[in-house]
Design a protein around this motif. Structure first.
Motif, PDB file in Angstrom:
ATOM      1  N   ASP A   1       0.848  -1.205   0.000  1.00  0.00           N
ATOM      2  CA  ASP A   1       0.000   0.000   0.000  1.00  0.00           C
ATOM      3  C   ASP A   1       0.886   1.258   0.000  1.00  0.00           C
ATOM      4  O   ASP A   1       0.823   2.095   0.909  1.00  0.00           O
ATOM      5  CB  ASP A   1      -0.927  -0.025   1.224  1.00  0.00           C
ATOM      6  N   ILE A   2       1.713   1.382  -1.029  1.00  0.00           N
ATOM      7  CA  ILE A   2       2.762   2.407  -1.109  1.00  0.00           C
ATOM      8  C   ILE A   2       2.215   3.829  -0.965  1.00  0.00           C
ATOM      9  O   ILE A   2       1.275   4.222  -1.642  1.00  0.00           O
ATOM     10  CB  ILE A   2       3.527   2.301  -2.448  1.00  0.00           C
ATOM     11  N   LYS A   3       2.866   4.588  -0.070  1.00  0.00           N
ATOM     12  CA  LYS A   3       2.605   6.028   0.050  1.00  0.00           C
ATOM     13  C   LYS A   3       3.719   6.742  -0.713  1.00  0.00           C
ATOM     14  O   LYS A   3       4.901   6.379  -0.591  1.00  0.00           O
ATOM     15  CB  LYS A   3       2.646   6.464   1.510  1.00  0.00           C
ATOM     16  N   GLU A   4       3.393   7.773  -1.451  1.00  0.00           N
ATOM     17  CA  GLU A   4       4.388   8.449  -2.293  1.00  0.00           C
ATOM     18  C   GLU A   4       5.571   8.994  -1.503  1.00  0.00           C
ATOM     19  O   GLU A   4       6.695   9.031  -1.995  1.00  0.00           O
ATOM     20  CB  GLU A   4       3.731   9.577  -3.100  1.00  0.00           C
TER      21      GLU A   4
ATOM     22  N   LEU B   1       6.851   5.551  -5.799  1.00  0.00           N
ATOM     23  CA  LEU B   1       7.231   6.568  -4.830  1.00  0.00           C
ATOM     24  C   LEU B   1       7.317   7.942  -5.493  1.00  0.00           C
ATOM     25  O   LEU B   1       7.675   8.058  -6.665  1.00  0.00           O
ATOM     26  CB  LEU B   1       8.597   6.239  -4.216  1.00  0.00           C
ATOM     27  N   GLY B   2       7.030   8.974  -4.693  1.00  0.00           N
ATOM     28  CA  GLY B   2       7.218  10.339  -5.166  1.00  0.00           C
ATOM     29  C   GLY B   2       8.652  10.782  -4.942  1.00  0.00           C
ATOM     30  O   GLY B   2       9.500   9.999  -4.514  1.00  0.00           O
ATOM     31  N   VAL B   3       8.915  12.070  -5.194  1.00  0.00           N
ATOM     32  CA  VAL B   3      10.292  12.584  -5.107  1.00  0.00           C
ATOM     33  C   VAL B   3      10.840  12.535  -3.679  1.00  0.00           C
ATOM     34  O   VAL B   3      12.053  12.457  -3.477  1.00  0.00           O
ATOM     35  CB  VAL B   3      10.388  14.031  -5.654  1.00  0.00           C
ATOM     36  N   SER B   4       9.944  12.572  -2.683  1.00  0.00           N
ATOM     37  CA  SER B   4      10.426  12.570  -1.293  1.00  0.00           C
ATOM     38  C   SER B   4      10.427  11.179  -0.670  1.00  0.00           C
ATOM     39  O   SER B   4      10.817  11.007   0.487  1.00  0.00           O
ATOM     40  CB  SER B   4       9.570  13.519  -0.436  1.00  0.00           C
ATOM     41  N   GLY B   5       9.999  10.163  -1.413  1.00  0.00           N
ATOM     42  CA  GLY B   5      10.012   8.797  -0.907  1.00  0.00           C
ATOM     43  C   GLY B   5      11.423   8.238  -0.823  1.00  0.00           C
ATOM     44  O   GLY B   5      12.341   8.746  -1.474  1.00  0.00           O
ATOM     45  N   LYS B   6      11.590   7.203  -0.015  1.00  0.00           N
ATOM     46  CA  LYS B   6      12.905   6.578   0.144  1.00  0.00           C
ATOM     47  C   LYS B   6      12.780   5.057   0.096  1.00  0.00           C
ATOM     48  O   LYS B   6      11.820   4.490   0.625  1.00  0.00           O
ATOM     49  CB  LYS B   6      13.535   6.960   1.495  1.00  0.00           C
ATOM     50  N   LEU B   7      13.764   4.429  -0.522  1.00  0.00           N
ATOM     51  CA  LEU B   7      13.831   2.961  -0.543  1.00  0.00           C
ATOM     52  C   LEU B   7      15.230   2.517  -0.158  1.00  0.00           C
ATOM     53  O   LEU B   7      16.220   2.945  -0.768  1.00  0.00           O
ATOM     54  CB  LEU B   7      13.481   2.419  -1.930  1.00  0.00           C
TER      55      LEU B   7
ATOM     56  N   ASP C   1      19.483   6.147  -8.460  1.00  0.00           N
ATOM     57  CA  ASP C   1      18.323   6.950  -8.091  1.00  0.00           C
ATOM     58  C   ASP C   1      18.602   7.520  -6.703  1.00  0.00           C
ATOM     59  O   ASP C   1      18.921   6.770  -5.781  1.00  0.00           O
ATOM     60  CB  ASP C   1      17.064   6.061  -8.072  1.00  0.00           C
ATOM     61  N   GLU C   2      18.499   8.831  -6.552  1.00  0.00           N
ATOM     62  CA  GLU C   2      18.842   9.464  -5.272  1.00  0.00           C
ATOM     63  C   GLU C   2      17.913   9.035  -4.138  1.00  0.00           C
ATOM     64  O   GLU C   2      18.238   9.207  -2.956  1.00  0.00           O
ATOM     65  CB  GLU C   2      18.847  10.992  -5.409  1.00  0.00           C
TER      66      GLU C   2
END
Length: 298
Positions: A17-20, A42-48, A64-65
């Motif tokens: 249930d990924i949040k951006e 993921l959005g630009v502020s997401g982290k993996l 990917d940053e």
């Protein structure tokens, strides 16, 4: 994805249930298929963050940053996330077992198809390989490994035969081991029995069940309140541990009840068990035994 075809790709990522703007962990990076799917959501502020102890997997790293690949066993998940300033996460994915790449690289010694050195180490820096297990373990300990991890009823006879043979000549390759145990391998069941023998030795070499237990015990402390875990297992030994921990928070016994008869399990399951479709199994035969279980904090 020639390195490793991700199993239950969309089902396992949907389960998170990924949040951006969320923080996620893929503890079994491998070929990066699951990680790439998480990043795509993921959005630009997401982290993996991803873990893999096999140096070969680093050739698949993602530029990917938002992405960080950690070369470590996921049994140390809390320690290394804390090092990166992360205390709580929104979701954790684990695709357990051996990658297609590890099976297909003959010199790694995972497959019964190739004549290769008995190795089977997921972490090439590890000191114990399959060669040590086969040639140095006492007969009783070797029989226990074959029984507990390979579920082989004739484990005592198998171990006795190995010990008798290695007294004359060291058993160094997969085909040597196969030849030593030839009388236990009837043609109709040869592949199945060999797979059980190799599985048992591989689990011992990599401490796979202990690693899984250590990992599962850390999950309640790592998840945010509505965080999710998505775990894909490939054999009954793994699946039993995952299922039982989600249900009870334990690996054996039953949870204690308080004065009012209530128990305090840390997790609760989400949805039902998910298995691959016949179509996926047709495309990727290694998916045939996969089971996906999903849970969140209780």
């Amino acid at each position: 994805m020639s390195y490793h075809s991700p199993v239950l790709l969309h089902e396992s990522i949907d389960a998170l249930d990924i949040k951006e703007d969320g923080v996620y962990v893929d503890v079994t990076f491998g070929g990066g298929g699951h990680s790439r799917e998480i990043l795509s959501r993921l959005g630009v502020s997401g982290k993996l963050f991803a873990f893999d102890q096999d140096p070969d997997a680093f050739e698949n790293s993602i530029d990917d940053e938002r992405f960080t690949l950690i070369q470590e066993n996921f049994r140390y998940i809390t320690r290394y996330l804390k090092f990166h300033g992360v205390k709580k996460v929104d979701g954790i994915l684990a695709d357990l077992g051996v990658s297609s790449h590890q099976f297909d690289e003959a010199e790694r010694g995972f497959s019964t198809r190739f004549d290769a050195d008995l190795d089977m180490r997921m972490n090439q820096k590890a000191t114990i390989s399959a060669k040590e297990v086969v040639n140095e373990y006492p007969e009783e300990k070797l029989a226990d490994v074959l029984f507990l991890y390979g579920e082989l009823r004739n484990s005592r006879s198998l171990a006795k035969t190995i010990v008798e043979e290695r007294a004359h000549q060291k058993i160094e390759t997969s085909f040597q081991l196969k030849q030593v145990l030839k009388r236990f391998l009837p043609a109709a069941k040869e592949h199945k029995i060999l797979a059980q023998i190799f599985q048992a030795i591989r689990i011992e070499v990599n401490e796979e069940l202990e690693v899984l237990k250590e990992f599962l015990k850390q999950l309640p402390g790592l998840l945010k309140e509505d965080g999710r875990i998505s775990v894909i297992s490939y054999h009954s030994l793994e699946d039993r541990l995952v299922k039982r921990f989600i249900r009870t928070g334990l690996f054996s016994g039953e949870p204690e009840k308080d004065f009012f008869g209530n128990t305090n399990e840390p997790l609760k399951k989400v949805g039902k068990l998910i298995v691959p479709t016949p179509q996926e199994i047709n495309v990727n035969n290694r998916a045939r035994s996969a089971k996906l279980r999903i849970a969140t904090l209780k």
